[in-house]
Each structure stands twice: as structure tokens, then as C-alpha cells.
Scaffold this motif. Structure first.
Motif, PDB file in Angstrom:
ATOM      1  N   PHE A  33      -0.191 -34.827  -8.395  1.00 13.84           N
ATOM      2  CA  PHE A  33      -0.795 -34.576  -7.085  1.00 13.84           C
ATOM      3  C   PHE A  33      -2.280 -34.245  -7.088  1.00 13.84           C
ATOM      4  CE2 PHE A  33       3.686 -33.295  -5.731  1.00 13.84           C
ATOM      5  CZ  PHE A  33       3.933 -34.529  -5.158  1.00 13.84           C
ATOM      6  N   TYR A  91      -7.140 -27.423  -4.723  1.00 15.57           N
ATOM      7  CA  TYR A  91      -6.613 -26.244  -5.421  1.00 15.57           C
ATOM      8  C   TYR A  91      -5.372 -26.605  -6.224  1.00 15.57           C
ATOM      9  CZ  TYR A  91      -4.208 -26.833  -1.019  1.00 15.57           C
ATOM     10  OH  TYR A  91      -3.556 -27.422   0.052  1.00 15.57           O
ATOM     11  N   VAL A  93      -2.081 -24.169  -8.441  1.00 16.50           N
ATOM     12  CA  VAL A  93      -1.575 -22.851  -8.860  1.00 16.50           C
ATOM     13  C   VAL A  93      -0.643 -23.076 -10.053  1.00 16.50           C
ATOM     14  CG1 VAL A  93       0.007 -21.012  -8.114  1.00 16.50           C
ATOM     15  CG2 VAL A  93      -1.861 -21.731  -6.609  1.00 16.50           C
ATOM     16  N   ARG A  98       4.249 -20.026  -8.405  1.00 18.53           N
ATOM     17  CA  ARG A  98       4.287 -20.745  -7.119  1.00 18.53           C
ATOM     18  C   ARG A  98       5.316 -20.114  -6.172  1.00 18.53           C
ATOM     19  NH1 ARG A  98       3.837 -26.746  -9.792  1.00 18.53           N
ATOM     20  NH2 ARG A  98       1.679 -26.461 -10.452  1.00 18.53           N
ATOM     21  N   GLY A  99       5.160 -20.410  -4.889  1.00 16.45           N
ATOM     22  CA  GLY A  99       6.128 -19.953  -3.891  1.00 16.45           C
ATOM     23  C   GLY A  99       5.956 -18.501  -3.490  1.00 16.45           C
ATOM     24  N   GLN A 100       4.808 -17.901  -3.809  1.00 22.46           N
ATOM     25  CA  GLN A 100       4.554 -16.496  -3.457  1.00 22.46           C
ATOM     26  C   GLN A 100       3.353 -16.367  -2.527  1.00 22.46           C
ATOM     27  OE1 GLN A 100       4.149 -14.225  -7.144  1.00 22.46           O
ATOM     28  NE2 GLN A 100       5.601 -15.576  -8.154  1.00 22.46           N
ATOM     29  N   GLY A 101       2.885 -17.462  -1.987  1.00 21.19           N
ATOM     30  CA  GLY A 101       1.763 -17.408  -1.052  1.00 21.19           C
ATOM     31  C   GLY A 101       0.389 -17.385  -1.697  1.00 21.19           C
ATOM     32  N   ALA A 103      -1.501 -19.849  -3.156  1.00 24.04           N
ATOM     33  CA  ALA A 103      -2.413 -20.916  -2.738  1.00 24.04           C
ATOM     34  C   ALA A 103      -2.886 -20.694  -1.298  1.00 24.04           C
ATOM     35  CB  ALA A 103      -1.723 -22.279  -2.859  1.00 24.04           C
ATOM     36  N   THR A 104      -1.976 -20.270  -0.447  1.00 23.31           N
ATOM     37  CA  THR A 104      -2.351 -20.046   0.961  1.00 23.31           C
ATOM     38  C   THR A 104      -3.409 -18.963   1.064  1.00 23.31           C
ATOM     39  OG1 THR A 104      -0.122 -20.690   1.602  1.00 23.31           O
ATOM     40  CG2 THR A 104      -1.439 -19.521   3.252  1.00 23.31           C
ATOM     41  N   ASN A 131       3.333 -34.660  -1.092  1.00 25.04           N
ATOM     42  CA  ASN A 131       3.042 -33.289  -1.534  1.00 25.04           C
ATOM     43  C   ASN A 131       3.293 -32.306  -0.379  1.00 25.04           C
ATOM     44  OD1 ASN A 131       2.229 -31.016  -2.849  1.00 25.04           O
ATOM     45  ND2 ASN A 131       0.221 -31.807  -3.475  1.00 25.04           N
ATOM     46  N   VAL A 132       4.581 -32.091  -0.124  1.00 23.29           N
ATOM     47  CA  VAL A 132       4.983 -31.281   1.031  1.00 23.29           C
ATOM     48  C   VAL A 132       4.502 -29.834   0.877  1.00 23.29           C
ATOM     49  CG1 VAL A 132       6.962 -30.560   2.420  1.00 23.29           C
ATOM     50  CG2 VAL A 132       6.993 -32.759   1.264  1.00 23.29           C
ATOM     51  N   ALA A 133       4.533 -29.304  -0.347  1.00 22.97           N
ATOM     52  CA  ALA A 133       4.104 -27.910  -0.569  1.00 22.97           C
ATOM     53  C   ALA A 133       2.631 -27.743  -0.189  1.00 22.97           C
ATOM     54  CB  ALA A 133       4.336 -27.514  -2.029  1.00 22.97           C
ATOM     55  N   SER A 134       1.791 -28.676  -0.597  1.00 21.86           N
ATOM     56  CA  SER A 134       0.371 -28.551  -0.292  1.00 21.86           C
ATOM     57  C   SER A 134       0.106 -28.743   1.206  1.00 21.86           C
ATOM     58  CB  SER A 134      -0.429 -29.568  -1.106  1.00 21.86           C
ATOM     59  OG  SER A 134      -1.799 -29.338  -0.939  1.00 21.86           O
ATOM     60  N   ARG A 136       2.112 -27.868   3.517  1.00 19.24           N
ATOM     61  CA  ARG A 136       2.563 -26.593   4.102  1.00 19.24           C
ATOM     62  C   ARG A 136       1.469 -25.534   3.925  1.00 19.24           C
ATOM     63  NH1 ARG A 136       4.127 -24.187   7.524  1.00 19.24           N
ATOM     64  NH2 ARG A 136       5.256 -22.249   7.270  1.00 19.24           N
ATOM     65  N   LYS A 140      -0.353 -23.565   6.889  1.00 22.72           N
ATOM     66  CA  LYS A 140      -0.287 -22.081   6.934  1.00 22.72           C
ATOM     67  C   LYS A 140      -1.693 -21.484   6.964  1.00 22.72           C
ATOM     68  CE  LYS A 140       2.463 -21.306   3.343  1.00 22.72           C
ATOM     69  NZ  LYS A 140       3.165 -20.435   2.371  1.00 22.72           N
TER      70      LYS A 140
HETATM   71  C1  LIG Z   1       0.678 -27.034  -3.807  1.00 23.54           C
HETATM   72  C2  LIG Z   1       0.538 -25.694  -4.548  1.00 23.54           C
HETATM   73  C3  LIG Z   1      -0.949 -25.393  -4.743  1.00 23.54           C
HETATM   74  C4  LIG Z   1       1.170 -24.586  -3.686  1.00 23.54           C
HETATM   75  O1  LIG Z   1       0.921 -23.326  -4.311  1.00 23.54           O
HETATM   76  P1  LIG Z   1       1.784 -22.007  -3.924  1.00 23.54           P
HETATM   77  O2  LIG Z   1       1.028 -20.819  -4.357  1.00 23.54           O
HETATM   78  O3  LIG Z   1       3.172 -22.195  -4.390  1.00 23.54           O
HETATM   79  O4  LIG Z   1       1.761 -22.129  -2.315  1.00 23.54           O
HETATM   80  P2  LIG Z   1       2.301 -21.055  -1.263  1.00 23.54           P
HETATM   81  O5  LIG Z   1       3.305 -20.158  -1.920  1.00 23.54           O
HETATM   82  O6  LIG Z   1       1.122 -20.452  -0.599  1.00 23.54           O
HETATM   83  O7  LIG Z   1       3.033 -21.979  -0.181  1.00 23.54           O
HETATM   84  C5  LIG Z   1       3.896 -23.045  -0.586  1.00 23.54           C
HETATM   85  C6  LIG Z   1       4.707 -23.506   0.616  1.00 23.54           C
HETATM   86  O8  LIG Z   1       5.268 -24.788   0.352  1.00 23.54           O
HETATM   87  C7  LIG Z   1       6.669 -24.697   0.479  1.00 23.54           C
HETATM   88  N1  LIG Z   1       7.225 -25.636  -0.491  1.00 23.54           N
HETATM   89  C8  LIG Z   1       7.119 -25.600  -1.834  1.00 23.54           C
HETATM   90  N2  LIG Z   1       7.745 -26.663  -2.367  1.00 23.54           N
HETATM   91  C9  LIG Z   1       8.219 -27.372  -1.341  1.00 23.54           C
HETATM   92  C10 LIG Z   1       8.974 -28.579  -1.234  1.00 23.54           C
HETATM   93  N3  LIG Z   1       9.309 -29.274  -2.325  1.00 23.54           N
HETATM   94  N4  LIG Z   1       9.315 -29.007  -0.008  1.00 23.54           N
HETATM   95  C11 LIG Z   1       8.973 -28.319   1.089  1.00 23.54           C
HETATM   96  N5  LIG Z   1       8.250 -27.168   1.069  1.00 23.54           N
HETATM   97  C12 LIG Z   1       7.898 -26.719  -0.141  1.00 23.54           C
HETATM   98  C13 LIG Z   1       6.996 -23.262   0.203  1.00 23.54           C
HETATM   99  O9  LIG Z   1       8.280 -22.942   0.730  1.00 23.54           O
HETATM  100  C14 LIG Z   1       5.858 -22.582   0.933  1.00 23.54           C
HETATM  101  O10 LIG Z   1       6.014 -22.609   2.345  1.00 23.54           O
HETATM  102  P3  LIG Z   1       6.649 -21.362   3.177  1.00 23.54           P
HETATM  103  O11 LIG Z   1       5.733 -20.199   2.972  1.00 23.54           O
HETATM  104  O12 LIG Z   1       6.671 -21.852   4.573  1.00 23.54           O
HETATM  105  O13 LIG Z   1       8.006 -21.109   2.603  1.00 23.54           O
HETATM  106  C15 LIG Z   1       1.257 -25.741  -5.922  1.00 23.54           C
HETATM  107  O14 LIG Z   1       2.574 -26.155  -5.731  1.00 23.54           O
HETATM  108  C16 LIG Z   1       0.562 -26.656  -6.935  1.00 23.54           C
HETATM  109  O15 LIG Z   1      -0.343 -26.236  -7.634  1.00 23.54           O
HETATM  110  N6  LIG Z   1       1.013 -27.924  -7.005  1.00 23.54           N
HETATM  111  C17 LIG Z   1       0.438 -28.905  -7.943  1.00 23.54           C
HETATM  112  C18 LIG Z   1      -1.035 -29.212  -7.649  1.00 23.54           C
HETATM  113  C19 LIG Z   1      -1.259 -29.596  -6.204  1.00 23.54           C
HETATM  114  O16 LIG Z   1      -0.431 -30.228  -5.557  1.00 23.54           O
HETATM  115  N7  LIG Z   1      -2.420 -29.212  -5.664  1.00 23.54           N
HETATM  116  C20 LIG Z   1      -2.791 -29.557  -4.298  1.00 23.54           C
HETATM  117  C21 LIG Z   1      -3.375 -30.921  -4.253  1.00 23.54           C
HETATM  118  S1  LIG Z   1      -3.708 -31.401  -2.558  1.00 23.54           S
END
Ligand SMILES: CC(C)(COP(=O)(O)OP(=O)(O)OC[C@H]1O[C@@H](n2cnc3c(N)ncnc32)[C@H](O)[C@@H]1OP(=O)(O)O)[C@@H](O)C(=O)NCCC(=O)NCCS
Length: 172
Positions: A33, A91, A93, A98-101, A103-104, A131-134, A136, A140
Motif C-alpha cells: 500500500f 504515513y 504504522v 495497529r488498530g489503536q488510533g 495513525a489517526t 486500503n480500507v484501513a487508511s 478509515r 476519522k
Molecule cells: C493504514 C495504517 C497506517 C493504519 O494505522 P493504525 O494506527 O492502525 O490506524 P488507526 O488505528 O488510527 O485506524 C485504523 C482504522 O481502520 C480500521 N481497519 C483496519 N483494518 C481494516 C480492514 N481490513 N477493514 C476495515 N477497516 C479496517 C480500524 O478498525 C480503524 O477504524 P475504527 O477506529 O473505525 O475501528 C496501517 O494499517 C499501515 O501502516 N498500513 C500499511 C501502510 C499503509 O497503508 N499506509 C497508508 C498508505 S495510504
């Protein structure tokens, strides 16, 4: 320069971060990603990244920072903003925190600074469509989803679409 909300700290990258950066960047999600993290990743890449970050702060528009634990200052990830027009932000993490807020919180801190003191009038963030997590994280942190940029960038496996988000001063 440092920013904190009491839980997460953004601080300059340090040579002591190299082992943690190298350990995190072998993660398959980072490989899938992010467009600027080399693969395969070694400690030499991490050392070059830290050295490059120091130079960028001195000379360029790029502002790379470590995302850290505010209490221990331990490395958790990296975030980087480009102070251009439009500006851009990216960014990652480390997998174990991950999943603890994290990145947000980091995105809120640096994006708010960019559109206020950094004078960026339009701040863009793009993600891989899957990249659903990013996406999100962007939502947020108050970024507005604008749509899909077709065939936006050339990436490892070929061209890919991007989802585009933006933040304006009037959004915060
Ligand atoms: C994307 C990334 C930065 C998120 O970091 P993080 O510290 O876990 O993010 P947060 O905890 O602040 O928030 C993650 C959110 O995504 C959600 N999430 C995580 N994985 C998910 C998935 N597979 N499907 C749906 N939602 C997902 C979490 O539930 C959370 O949302 P919520 O607070 O509503 O529950 C991290 O996963 C990462 O480093 N990924 C690889 C590199 C990357 O993708 N970078 C961004 C490039 S654009």
C-alpha cells in the motif's frame, strides 16, 4: 519540531530508530500500500531514510517525522507531509501497534499544522482502493473523500487507481 496530543508524539527521525524502521518495513501491507518504501527492505534503506529525513528538514518542502509514544518516545511509525500546492501527506504504522488510533492521531496532528502554520491551502491524501484501513484513518481525521483517480500511478504490479481525499482549512 515536535507535536503531541499527549498520547502520540511526532518527533524527528533518529539513527536509533533504524532497527524499528527496518523491522516494520518488511511488512506485506506496507509493501502493498505504500509507493515510496523500497522492497525488499534492509537496514541500509532505513539508515538512508533517516539521513535523507534530516536533509529534507534542512532544505526541502518535505517534512518527515517519526510517530512515537508520547511517554517513552519509542518509535511507532512514520508520517511525512509535503508543503506544496497542493500539499500531500502519507504515513505508515508498525504492524504490532495497529488498530489503536496511532495513525489517526498522527494524521490529525500533522495535517492541522500543515493547513495552519504550514500555509498549505489544499492538502491531499491518496490511498490504494483496497486500503480500507487508511481510508478509515483519512475519514476519522476529517479528510473529505473526493473520488477515484483512474490509472493514477505506476506501481510495482502496473498502473493502479487511487482514492483521493483532501483537507482544507475550512474543514477543521
Ligand atoms: C493504514 C495504517 C497506517 C493504519 O494505522 P493504525 O494506527 O492502525 O490506524 P488507526 O488505528 O488510527 O485506524 C485504523 C482504522 O481502520 C480500521 N481497519 C483496519 N483494518 C481494516 C480492514 N481490513 N477493514 C476495515 N477497516 C479496517 C480500524 O478498525 C480503524 O477504524 P475504527 O477506529 O473505525 O475501528 C496501517 O494499517 C499501515 O501502516 N498500513 C500499511 C501502510 C499503509 O497503508 N499506509 C497508508 C498508505 S495510504
Amino acid at each position: 519540531m515536535e507535536f503531541t496530543d499527549g498520547l502520540v508524539l511526532l518527533r524527528p527521525l533518529e539513527p536509533a530508530d533504524v532497527p524499528a524502521i527496518a523491522a516494520a518495513c518488511v511488512d506485506s501491507e506496507i509493501a502493498r500500500f505504500t509507493t515510496e518504501v523500497p522492497q525488499p527492505y534492509s537496514e541500509a534503506h532505513a539508515r538512508a531514510y533517516v539521513a535523507h529525513a534530516e536533509r529534507e528538514w534542512a532544505a526541502g518542502q518535505q517534512r518527515p517525522l517519526a510517530i512515537a509514544n508520547a511517554r517513552s518516545r519509542a518509535f511507532l511509525g512514520a508520517i511525512e507531509v509535503r508543503l506544496s500546492d497542493p500539499g500531500s501527506i502519507g504515513y505508515w504504522v508498525a504492524p504490532g501497534v495497529r488498530g489503536q488510533g496511532v495513525a489517526t492521531r498522527a494524521l490529525v496532528l500533522l495535517s492541522r499544522w500543515a493547513v495552519t502554520e504550514g500555509h498549505v491551502e489544499r492538502l491531499e491524501l491518496t490511498t490504494h482502493p483496497e486500503n480500507v484501513a487508511s481510508q478509515r484513518v483519512a475519514e476519522k481525521a476529517g479528510f473529505v473523500r473526493e473520488g477515484v483517480l483512474r490509472s493514477h500511478i505506476r506501481f510495482r504490479e502496473g498502473r493502479r487507481d487511487s482514492v483521493l481525499f483532501s483537507l482544507l482549512l475550512s474543514d477543521i
